[in-house]
Design a protein around this motif. Sequence first.
Motif, PDB file in Angstrom:
ATOM      1  N   LYS A  86       0.827  -1.209   0.000  1.00  0.00           N
ATOM      2  CA  LYS A  86       0.000   0.000   0.000  1.00  0.00           C
ATOM      3  C   LYS A  86       0.855   1.250   0.000  1.00  0.00           C
ATOM      4  N   ALA A  87       1.933   1.225   0.797  1.00  0.00           N
ATOM      5  CA  ALA A  87       2.818   2.386   0.872  1.00  0.00           C
ATOM      6  C   ALA A  87       3.549   2.601  -0.453  1.00  0.00           C
ATOM      7  N   LEU A  88       3.954   1.515  -1.088  1.00  0.00           N
ATOM      8  CA  LEU A  88       4.624   1.637  -2.384  1.00  0.00           C
ATOM      9  C   LEU A  88       3.684   2.247  -3.418  1.00  0.00           C
ATOM     10  N   ALA A  89       2.428   1.793  -3.409  1.00  0.00           N
ATOM     11  CA  ALA A  89       1.455   2.326  -4.364  1.00  0.00           C
ATOM     12  C   ALA A  89       1.262   3.826  -4.141  1.00  0.00           C
ATOM     13  N   GLN A  90       1.174   4.237  -2.904  1.00  0.00           N
ATOM     14  CA  GLN A  90       1.011   5.660  -2.609  1.00  0.00           C
ATOM     15  C   GLN A  90       2.243   6.452  -3.047  1.00  0.00           C
ATOM     16  N   LYS A  91       3.418   5.845  -2.873  1.00  0.00           N
ATOM     17  CA  LYS A  91       4.672   6.525  -3.215  1.00  0.00           C
ATOM     18  C   LYS A  91       4.756   6.836  -4.708  1.00  0.00           C
ATOM     19  N   TRP A  92       4.287   5.916  -5.559  1.00  0.00           N
ATOM     20  CA  TRP A  92       4.507   6.054  -6.999  1.00  0.00           C
ATOM     21  C   TRP A  92       3.293   6.520  -7.782  1.00  0.00           C
ATOM     22  N   ARG A  93       2.143   6.642  -7.124  1.00  0.00           N
ATOM     23  CA  ARG A  93       0.924   7.012  -7.854  1.00  0.00           C
ATOM     24  C   ARG A  93       1.053   8.393  -8.493  1.00  0.00           C
ATOM     25  N   ALA A  94       1.587   9.349  -7.781  1.00  0.00           N
ATOM     26  CA  ALA A  94       1.678  10.719  -8.314  1.00  0.00           C
ATOM     27  C   ALA A  94       2.611  10.773  -9.527  1.00  0.00           C
ATOM     28  N   HIS A  95       3.711  10.020  -9.464  1.00  0.00           N
ATOM     29  CA  HIS A  95       4.655  10.013 -10.589  1.00  0.00           C
ATOM     30  C   HIS A  95       3.989   9.472 -11.846  1.00  0.00           C
ATOM     31  N   LEU A  96       3.252   8.392 -11.706  1.00  0.00           N
ATOM     32  CA  LEU A  96       2.580   7.811 -12.869  1.00  0.00           C
ATOM     33  C   LEU A  96       1.484   8.741 -13.387  1.00  0.00           C
ATOM     34  N   GLN A  97       0.758   9.346 -12.488  1.00  0.00           N
ATOM     35  CA  GLN A  97      -0.307  10.253 -12.918  1.00  0.00           C
ATOM     36  C   GLN A  97       0.262  11.478 -13.619  1.00  0.00           C
ATOM     37  N   SER A  98       1.464  11.923 -13.221  1.00  0.00           N
ATOM     38  CA  SER A  98       2.085  13.073 -13.887  1.00  0.00           C
ATOM     39  C   SER A  98       2.421  12.766 -15.340  1.00  0.00           C
ATOM     40  N   LEU A  99       2.546  11.469 -15.655  1.00  0.00           N
ATOM     41  CA  LEU A  99       2.821  11.043 -17.032  1.00  0.00           C
ATOM     42  C   LEU A  99       1.556  10.568 -17.724  1.00  0.00           C
ATOM     43  N   ASP A 100       0.402  10.814 -17.085  1.00  0.00           N
ATOM     44  CA  ASP A 100      -0.896  10.413 -17.636  1.00  0.00           C
ATOM     45  C   ASP A 100      -0.974   8.904 -17.839  1.00  0.00           C
ATOM     46  N   ILE A 101      -0.427   8.159 -16.876  1.00  0.00           N
ATOM     47  CA  ILE A 101      -0.491   6.699 -16.906  1.00  0.00           C
ATOM     48  C   ILE A 101      -1.484   6.252 -15.841  1.00  0.00           C
ATOM     49  N   GLN A 102      -2.606   5.739 -16.295  1.00  0.00           N
ATOM     50  CA  GLN A 102      -3.651   5.286 -15.392  1.00  0.00           C
ATOM     51  C   GLN A 102      -3.568   3.764 -15.273  1.00  0.00           C
ATOM     52  N   VAL A 103      -3.123   3.272 -14.114  1.00  0.00           N
ATOM     53  CA  VAL A 103      -2.959   1.833 -13.932  1.00  0.00           C
ATOM     54  C   VAL A 103      -3.097   1.501 -12.456  1.00  0.00           C
ATOM     55  N   ASP A 104      -3.619   0.334 -12.177  1.00  0.00           N
ATOM     56  CA  ASP A 104      -3.698  -0.174 -10.818  1.00  0.00           C
ATOM     57  C   ASP A 104      -2.298  -0.613 -10.400  1.00  0.00           C
ATOM     58  N   LEU A 105      -1.697   0.050  -9.422  1.00  0.00           N
ATOM     59  CA  LEU A 105      -0.313  -0.225  -9.047  1.00  0.00           C
ATOM     60  C   LEU A 105      -0.136  -1.571  -8.366  1.00  0.00           C
ATOM     61  N   SER A 106      -1.236  -2.234  -8.022  1.00  0.00           N
ATOM     62  CA  SER A 106      -1.128  -3.556  -7.395  1.00  0.00           C
ATOM     63  C   SER A 106      -1.154  -4.688  -8.423  1.00  0.00           C
ATOM     64  N   ARG A 107      -1.391  -4.335  -9.686  1.00  0.00           N
ATOM     65  CA  ARG A 107      -1.443  -5.382 -10.723  1.00  0.00           C
ATOM     66  C   ARG A 107      -0.044  -5.861 -11.071  1.00  0.00           C
ATOM     67  N   ARG A 108       0.052  -7.144 -11.402  1.00  0.00           N
ATOM     68  CA  ARG A 108       1.340  -7.701 -11.792  1.00  0.00           C
ATOM     69  C   ARG A 108       1.610  -7.402 -13.270  1.00  0.00           C
ATOM     70  N   ILE A 109       2.888  -7.246 -13.579  1.00  0.00           N
ATOM     71  CA  ILE A 109       3.289  -6.845 -14.922  1.00  0.00           C
ATOM     72  C   ILE A 109       2.769  -7.820 -15.973  1.00  0.00           C
ATOM     73  N   ARG A 110       2.816  -9.113 -15.686  1.00  0.00           N
ATOM     74  CA  ARG A 110       2.411 -10.105 -16.683  1.00  0.00           C
ATOM     75  C   ARG A 110       0.937  -9.994 -17.050  1.00  0.00           C
ATOM     76  N   ASP A 111       0.138  -9.332 -16.218  1.00  0.00           N
ATOM     77  CA  ASP A 111      -1.299  -9.206 -16.477  1.00  0.00           C
ATOM     78  C   ASP A 111      -1.664  -7.921 -17.213  1.00  0.00           C
ATOM     79  N   LEU A 112      -0.671  -7.101 -17.562  1.00  0.00           N
ATOM     80  CA  LEU A 112      -0.934  -5.816 -18.203  1.00  0.00           C
ATOM     81  C   LEU A 112      -0.817  -5.916 -19.713  1.00  0.00           C
ATOM     82  N   PRO A 113      -1.607  -5.137 -20.455  1.00  0.00           N
ATOM     83  CA  PRO A 113      -1.426  -5.069 -21.911  1.00  0.00           C
ATOM     84  C   PRO A 113      -0.040  -4.558 -22.247  1.00  0.00           C
ATOM     85  N   VAL A 114       0.437  -4.909 -23.443  1.00  0.00           N
ATOM     86  CA  VAL A 114       1.800  -4.546 -23.820  1.00  0.00           C
ATOM     87  C   VAL A 114       1.985  -3.030 -23.861  1.00  0.00           C
ATOM     88  N   GLU A 115       0.947  -2.279 -24.267  1.00  0.00           N
ATOM     89  CA  GLU A 115       1.069  -0.815 -24.282  1.00  0.00           C
ATOM     90  C   GLU A 115       1.296  -0.265 -22.881  1.00  0.00           C
TER      91      GLU A 115
END
Length: 527
Positions: free
Chosen positions: A118-147
Amino acid sequence: MSNHSPPALACRDVTVRYGDVTALSDVSIEFEAGLIHAVLGQNGAGKTTFARVASGLVQPTAGQVEISGRAIRTGHVRDSREAGVELVHQSFALPPSFTVAEVMEFGAPGHGGFYSRKALAQKWRAHLQSLDIQVDLSRRIRDLPVETQQSIEIARALVTDAKVLILDEPTAVLSPAGIETLFARVRRLKERGVTVILILHKIREVLAIADTISVLRGGRRVEGPLPKAGLTAEQLTALIVGDAARPQSAKDRDALLGVGEPGDIPLHGNSGRAARQPVLTMTSVSTLPDDEGAALDNVSLSIQPGEIVGIAGVEGNGQKTLVRAIANLATLSGGAIMLAGQNVTEKTLAARRGAGLRIIPFERNVEGLSLTSSLWENWSARELLQGSLLKLVKPAGIRARCDQSLKNWGVHYHASTQQAGSLSGGNAQKVILAREIDADAKLIIAAQPTRGLDIGATAFVWKALREARDKGVAILLISSDLDELFDISDRVVVMLSGRVAGEFVGPYDIQSVGAAMVGATSVAAGA
């Protein structure tokens, strides 16, 4: 360039040699800060080697790299990163079992300590949002679309407040919609002051995104950086190809270099011929899940004699499993497969090859060839697979037949006893073609057959596939390159999440095909 501002990145007289092979030869080039630069060239031009030198991954044989006017120690990734250079590779390097938050933390400088998820997700959420990347930070990489995986790679690269971001062939695995999203993100990075260098090989994409264009050919800089304004596709084509032999048709040239719009390619091939008994029929085929890729889900597909059917789709959507199912390397949970009039659902790979199945595999240096074995041993695999185990093997006879076959296919080699790993990519692929395209072939699966090949070798592969088609062979062509699929396919089938998401005939509409690739629509047939 302003006389008061040093270039964001400069290479001075850079040469890279690997034994007798020169990957870069005396390359000098400067990139102005705050712009989007494209480095263009065909496969084998030295683009990736250049990117690896600039990012510290490769120690040049000679030459110097400067960042913002300051020379840095070459061949050291840490020095390049500290100077503000980051590279996003064509092949993603994210640990598949990590969550988004975990890979962000893992890629950050000075990471460490104990964090809850939970703390890791909070730490990195703002950085991803600043790049307009909308993603669930708890999801595993293998489950994400290639884009999304690619966007995470870019976000990781920018954690260090990079001044220069190098993207190596970033469009190679994306759908048309994914390319548009990527380019929008690149433009926003430029607005933030990041200098972006895109390694590309398609002229259409370069003209859509770049401020300046540089061209590499044969490991040398032939031109650039040139302002994009005023440059035409014809001028860039001449710079890329130079005096090398050109493909036989303008249509092939445009497809090879990504000129114009892929949908402009007209109807061709056997699409108007009368239907005959299919060589391959897959009826409601499903496979059990495994670690090799998306499972097939109720896939039905047929290919007639003398027809090339292209398989499109963002990588990882069941293309590899489709090939494995046809070859009896994936476990079916339902459905049936007919090959050349035989029900082969329960048949072995050897039996299927005996019925006429041939495979040009995805990875020629892993699945297609044993690099430490001789050419004749690699070539003879077909005979050994299809022959009786009790049949006497006569190496001298096999070597003679191998020599004749390799000569017929124009393979440049010294002796059939040399190791396959000593060949260039184009010649290695010709060895596989010589083995797989024979008089008894009924169905040829060509999986990414031109990836990593230069223009001449790619044109050769296309010619070989067309000639096989014209002799009545059915061909299943799997490619991530829509230009390639549209150019030589009679039909294009789109795969998404292990299912058939659309089927199209030429002239192709790239928007419709692209929509099917990302699930925006599902089309049974189109024109």
